[in-house]
Design a protein around this motif. Sequence first.
Motif, short mmCIF file in Angstrom:
data_model
loop_
_atom_site.label_atom_id
_atom_site.label_comp_id
_atom_site.label_asym_id
_atom_site.label_seq_id
_atom_site.Cartn_x
_atom_site.Cartn_y
_atom_site.Cartn_z
N LEU A 225 8.67 -39.69 -62.28
CA LEU A 225 10.02 -39.92 -61.78
C LEU A 225 10.53 -41.21 -62.43
CD1 LEU A 225 12.35 -39.11 -59.91
CD2 LEU A 225 11.22 -40.44 -58.11
N THR A 226 11.43 -41.05 -63.41
CA THR A 226 11.89 -42.22 -64.17
C THR A 226 13.06 -42.93 -63.50
OG1 THR A 226 13.34 -40.88 -65.57
CG2 THR A 226 11.06 -41.27 -66.34
N SER A 227 13.83 -42.20 -62.68
CA SER A 227 14.93 -42.86 -61.98
C SER A 227 15.42 -42.01 -60.81
CB SER A 227 16.10 -43.15 -62.92
OG SER A 227 16.72 -41.94 -63.33
N MET A 228 16.00 -42.69 -59.85
CA MET A 228 16.70 -42.06 -58.73
C MET A 228 17.92 -42.92 -58.44
SD MET A 228 17.79 -41.39 -55.60
CE MET A 228 17.23 -41.76 -53.97
N THR A 229 19.09 -42.32 -58.57
CA THR A 229 20.34 -43.04 -58.33
C THR A 229 21.22 -42.22 -57.40
OG1 THR A 229 21.36 -42.07 -60.29
CG2 THR A 229 20.31 -44.21 -60.58
N VAL A 230 22.16 -42.90 -56.77
CA VAL A 230 23.13 -42.23 -55.91
C VAL A 230 24.52 -42.72 -56.33
CG1 VAL A 230 23.83 -41.72 -53.55
CG2 VAL A 230 21.42 -42.21 -54.04
N PRO A 231 25.11 -42.07 -57.34
CA PRO A 231 26.43 -42.49 -57.81
C PRO A 231 27.48 -42.22 -56.73
CG PRO A 231 25.33 -41.07 -59.41
CD PRO A 231 24.55 -40.99 -58.13
N ARG A 232 28.38 -43.17 -56.57
CA ARG A 232 29.47 -43.03 -55.61
C ARG A 232 30.79 -43.30 -56.30
NH1 ARG A 232 27.03 -39.95 -52.23
NH2 ARG A 232 25.60 -40.94 -50.78
N ALA B 21 28.79 -38.91 -60.41
CA ALA B 21 27.48 -38.41 -60.83
C ALA B 21 27.52 -37.96 -62.29
CB ALA B 21 27.03 -37.26 -59.93
N GLY B 22 28.58 -37.29 -62.68
CA GLY B 22 28.73 -36.87 -64.08
C GLY B 22 28.79 -38.05 -65.03
N ARG B 23 29.54 -39.09 -64.65
CA ARG B 23 29.61 -40.29 -65.49
C ARG B 23 28.24 -40.97 -65.58
NH1 ARG B 23 34.50 -40.51 -62.71
NH2 ARG B 23 33.69 -42.03 -61.19
N ALA B 24 27.54 -41.03 -64.46
CA ALA B 24 26.21 -41.66 -64.46
C ALA B 24 25.24 -40.92 -65.38
CB ALA B 24 25.65 -41.72 -63.04
N LEU B 25 25.30 -39.59 -65.37
CA LEU B 25 24.43 -38.81 -66.26
C LEU B 25 24.77 -39.08 -67.73
CD1 LEU B 25 24.23 -35.44 -64.33
CD2 LEU B 25 22.38 -37.07 -64.69
N ALA B 26 26.06 -39.16 -68.04
CA ALA B 26 26.47 -39.43 -69.41
C ALA B 26 26.03 -40.83 -69.84
CB ALA B 26 27.99 -39.27 -69.55
N GLU B 27 26.23 -41.83 -68.97
CA GLU B 27 25.86 -43.20 -69.30
C GLU B 27 24.35 -43.35 -69.48
OE1 GLU B 27 27.65 -45.40 -66.10
OE2 GLU B 27 29.67 -44.94 -66.82
#
Length: 189
Positions: free
Chosen positions: A169-176, A44-50
């Motif tokens: 709502l610009t995005s919804m992701t579920v990083p795994r 999730a942290g990597r996804a936020l940074a990217e």
Amino acid sequence: MTGPAGGGPRRLVVLRHAKSAWPDGVPDHERPLAPRGRRDAPAAGRALAEADCLPDLVLCSTAVRARGTWELAAAQWPGPTPPVRFDARLYAADVPELLDVVHETPAEVGTLLLVGHNPGLEELVLDLAGDGLDDALDEVRLKFPTSAVAVLAWHGPDWRALTSGTALLTSMTVPRGGKPHGGESRDSP
């Protein structure tokens, strides 16, 4: 801080804590992250940074699983971590309680990260989103699972102006995170 000088958009980033464990005899507030949660929180942290969604301020529940999610996610970011406020009101909060905390955010904060729990976070996203890009709203309506990240964008002079239906709502992701190598047991439900 990178506040919205000149009236640019503000962003509320909503992160549900990563998968937690259910150890016997441990009160709900003290439940730690499960092995899967310890893998997913950094993702999730990597996804936020990217996605260039690093916050100016973090509001985080005091629950152990929320704090752990925040710490593992933030460890993935370059440079110093943003200020964080651990707020007991975010634990088991409903939409009005969550909004009370968000509305206290200083006006110069452009991107706010809220780390907490369901069902409150899912209901907050659905309440604030007047519209969504692609199928993001449908995804949140279907499920807002552990480690889910929703990004809401809106315009307003300060955080008190964020109300029902005013955000996109610009995005919804579920990083795994990746699966472990070896004989790690399955997580509890």
